[in-house]
Design a protein around this motif. Structure first.
Motif, PDB file in Angstrom:
ATOM      1  N   GLN A  34      -8.427  33.489  12.574  1.00  0.00           N
ATOM      2  CA  GLN A  34      -7.744  33.174  13.779  1.00  0.00           C
ATOM      3  C   GLN A  34      -8.514  31.751  14.232  1.00  0.00           C
ATOM      4  N   THR A  35      -9.470  31.558  14.704  1.00  0.00           N
ATOM      5  CA  THR A  35     -10.257  30.117  14.967  1.00  0.00           C
ATOM      6  C   THR A  35     -10.165  28.975  13.549  1.00  0.00           C
ATOM      7  N   ILE A  40      -7.347  24.204  12.643  1.00  0.00           N
ATOM      8  CA  ILE A  40      -6.522  23.274  11.598  1.00  0.00           C
ATOM      9  C   ILE A  40      -4.579  22.791  12.319  1.00  0.00           C
ATOM     10  N   GLU A  41      -4.344  23.850  13.172  1.00  0.00           N
ATOM     11  CA  GLU A  41      -3.005  23.166  13.289  1.00  0.00           C
ATOM     12  C   GLU A  41      -3.179  22.260  14.354  1.00  0.00           C
ATOM     13  N   ALA A  66      -8.717  29.800   2.760  1.00  0.00           N
ATOM     14  CA  ALA A  66      -7.276  28.590   2.341  1.00  0.00           C
ATOM     15  C   ALA A  66      -6.007  29.159   2.256  1.00  0.00           C
ATOM     16  N   GLU A  67      -6.547  30.483   1.492  1.00  0.00           N
ATOM     17  CA  GLU A  67      -5.338  31.194   0.881  1.00  0.00           C
ATOM     18  C   GLU A  67      -5.102  31.833   2.579  1.00  0.00           C
ATOM     19  N   ASN A  68      -5.751  32.595   3.271  1.00  0.00           N
ATOM     20  CA  ASN A  68      -5.204  33.352   4.656  1.00  0.00           C
ATOM     21  C   ASN A  68      -4.477  32.263   5.311  1.00  0.00           C
ATOM     22  N   ILE A  69      -5.334  30.888   5.717  1.00  0.00           N
ATOM     23  CA  ILE A  69      -4.427  30.097   6.474  1.00  0.00           C
ATOM     24  C   ILE A  69      -3.052  28.972   6.152  1.00  0.00           C
ATOM     25  N   LYS A  70      -3.068  29.570   4.839  1.00  0.00           N
ATOM     26  CA  LYS A  70      -1.996  28.601   3.869  1.00  0.00           C
ATOM     27  C   LYS A  70      -2.364  26.950   4.175  1.00  0.00           C
ATOM     28  N   ALA A  71      -3.160  27.076   3.955  1.00  0.00           N
ATOM     29  CA  ALA A  71      -4.338  25.048   3.577  1.00  0.00           C
ATOM     30  C   ALA A  71      -4.326  25.093   2.460  1.00  0.00           C
ATOM     31  N   GLU A  72      -4.632  23.551   2.503  1.00  0.00           N
ATOM     32  CA  GLU A  72      -5.105  22.954   0.749  1.00  0.00           C
ATOM     33  C   GLU A  72      -6.698  22.415   0.890  1.00  0.00           C
ATOM     34  N   ILE A  73      -7.011  23.038  -0.323  1.00  0.00           N
ATOM     35  CA  ILE A  73      -8.532  22.728   0.145  1.00  0.00           C
ATOM     36  C   ILE A  73      -8.996  21.315  -0.850  1.00  0.00           C
ATOM     37  N   VAL A  74      -9.209  19.662   0.296  1.00  0.00           N
ATOM     38  CA  VAL A  74      -9.550  18.721  -0.118  1.00  0.00           C
ATOM     39  C   VAL A  74     -10.789  18.993  -0.995  1.00  0.00           C
ATOM     40  N   GLN A  75     -12.360  19.463  -0.336  1.00  0.00           N
ATOM     41  CA  GLN A  75     -13.321  19.227  -1.174  1.00  0.00           C
ATOM     42  C   GLN A  75     -13.935  19.824  -0.198  1.00  0.00           C
ATOM     43  N   VAL A  76     -14.893  20.619  -1.419  1.00  0.00           N
ATOM     44  CA  VAL A  76     -16.317  21.829  -1.398  1.00  0.00           C
ATOM     45  C   VAL A  76     -17.562  20.757  -1.609  1.00  0.00           C
ATOM     46  N   ILE A  77     -18.185  20.278  -0.802  1.00  0.00           N
ATOM     47  CA  ILE A  77     -19.744  19.566  -0.681  1.00  0.00           C
ATOM     48  C   ILE A  77     -20.567  19.990  -0.248  1.00  0.00           C
ATOM     49  N   GLY A  78     -21.583  20.162  -0.818  1.00  0.00           N
ATOM     50  CA  GLY A  78     -22.603  21.227  -0.161  1.00  0.00           C
ATOM     51  C   GLY A  78     -22.129  22.271   0.987  1.00  0.00           C
ATOM     52  N   ASN A  79     -22.271  22.797   1.711  1.00  0.00           N
ATOM     53  CA  ASN A  79     -22.667  23.556   2.367  1.00  0.00           C
ATOM     54  C   ASN A  79     -21.146  23.123   4.036  1.00  0.00           C
ATOM     55  N   ILE A  80     -20.278  22.338   2.817  1.00  0.00           N
ATOM     56  CA  ILE A  80     -18.805  21.426   4.785  1.00  0.00           C
ATOM     57  C   ILE A  80     -17.586  21.741   3.316  1.00  0.00           C
ATOM     58  N   ILE A  82     -13.632  21.186   3.337  1.00  0.00           N
ATOM     59  CA  ILE A  82     -12.969  20.398   3.760  1.00  0.00           C
ATOM     60  C   ILE A  82     -10.885  21.109   3.534  1.00  0.00           C
ATOM     61  N   LEU A  83     -10.721  21.224   4.780  1.00  0.00           N
ATOM     62  CA  LEU A  83      -9.654  22.181   4.174  1.00  0.00           C
ATOM     63  C   LEU A  83      -8.630  20.838   5.082  1.00  0.00           C
ATOM     64  N   TYR A  84      -6.922  20.841   4.569  1.00  0.00           N
ATOM     65  CA  TYR A  84      -5.499  20.233   5.056  1.00  0.00           C
ATOM     66  C   TYR A  84      -4.494  20.943   5.319  1.00  0.00           C
ATOM     67  N   LYS A  85      -3.633  21.073   6.366  1.00  0.00           N
ATOM     68  CA  LYS A  85      -2.797  21.575   6.031  1.00  0.00           C
ATOM     69  C   LYS A  85      -1.856  20.780   7.224  1.00  0.00           C
ATOM     70  N   GLU A  86      -0.441  20.804   7.221  1.00  0.00           N
ATOM     71  CA  GLU A  86       0.118  19.976   7.810  1.00  0.00           C
ATOM     72  C   GLU A  86       1.225  20.502   8.295  1.00  0.00           C
ATOM     73  N   SER A  87       0.586  20.174  10.129  1.00  0.00           N
ATOM     74  CA  SER A  87       0.850  20.810  10.405  1.00  0.00           C
ATOM     75  C   SER A  87       2.224  20.851  11.775  1.00  0.00           C
ATOM     76  N   LYS A  88       2.878  21.293  12.292  1.00  0.00           N
ATOM     77  CA  LYS A  88       4.222  21.908  12.137  1.00  0.00           C
ATOM     78  C   LYS A  88       4.645  21.026  14.268  1.00  0.00           C
ATOM     79  N   GLU A  89       3.821  20.327  14.579  1.00  0.00           N
ATOM     80  CA  GLU A  89       4.345  20.415  16.439  1.00  0.00           C
ATOM     81  C   GLU A  89       3.406  19.330  16.095  1.00  0.00           C
ATOM     82  N   ASN A  90       2.387  19.126  15.847  1.00  0.00           N
ATOM     83  CA  ASN A  90       1.600  17.928  16.004  1.00  0.00           C
ATOM     84  C   ASN A  90       1.198  17.531  14.741  1.00  0.00           C
ATOM     85  N   LYS A  91       2.147  16.622  14.440  1.00  0.00           N
ATOM     86  CA  LYS A  91       2.008  15.893  13.017  1.00  0.00           C
ATOM     87  C   LYS A  91       0.867  13.930  13.516  1.00  0.00           C
ATOM     88  N   GLN A  92      -0.313  14.524  12.653  1.00  0.00           N
ATOM     89  CA  GLN A  92      -0.886  13.109  13.085  1.00  0.00           C
ATOM     90  C   GLN A  92      -0.523  12.457  11.769  1.00  0.00           C
TER      91      GLN A  92
END
Length: 97
Positions: A34-35, A40-41, A66-80, A82-92
Motif C-alpha cells: 500500500q505504501t 509510485i502514484e 512490481a506484480e502487485n502494483i503493476k509497475a516496471e522494474i527499472v533496476q535492482v542494484i545492491g539493496n536498492i 528502482i520501480l517506475y509506473k506512469e501516473s494517471k493523475e500526476n504525470k511528471q
C-alpha cells in the motif's frame, strides 16, 4: 514494457532520488504494498530499500512489488530497487521513444 533507452533514462533520473520505501524483516506485506502504491502514484519513479535483515531475496521482493502494483522494474542494484509506473493523475516524467 520499457526499452533499454527508457531504462537508461530512468536510471539517470533515479540517481538523485532517496529511497522512499523500506522492506524489512517481515518482507513484502500489505502495508509495504500500500505504501509503495501511494508513493509510485505520487512520484512515478521510486527507490525501494531492502534492509539487510530482510529474509527474502532482493529479486523476489522486486518482482512481488512490481506484480502487485503493476509497475516496471527499472533496476535492482545492491539493496536498492528502482520501480517506475506512469501516473494517471500526476504525470511528471516524459519517456524518450
Amino acid at each position: 514494457m520499457l526499452t533499454n533507452k527508457q531504462k537508461r533514462f530512468l536510471r539517470k533520473e533515479a540517481h538523485r532520488l532517496k529511497p522512499v520505501v523500506q522492506v524489512g524483516k517481515s518482507g513484502v506485506n500489505e502495508n509495504v504494498i500500500q505504501t509503495t502504491k501511494e508513493a509510485i502514484e505520487a512520484r512515478e519513479l521510486i527507490k525501494v530499500n531492502v534492509l539487510q535483515n530482510c529474509l527474502e531475496r532482493k529479486e523476489d521482493v522486486a518482482h512481488t512489488l512490481a506484480e502487485n502494483i503493476k509497475a516496471e522494474i527499472v533496476q535492482v542494484i545492491g539493496n536498492i530497487i528502482i520501480l517506475y509506473k506512469e501516473s494517471k493523475e500526476n504525470k511528471q516524467i516524459e519517456l524518450p521513444q
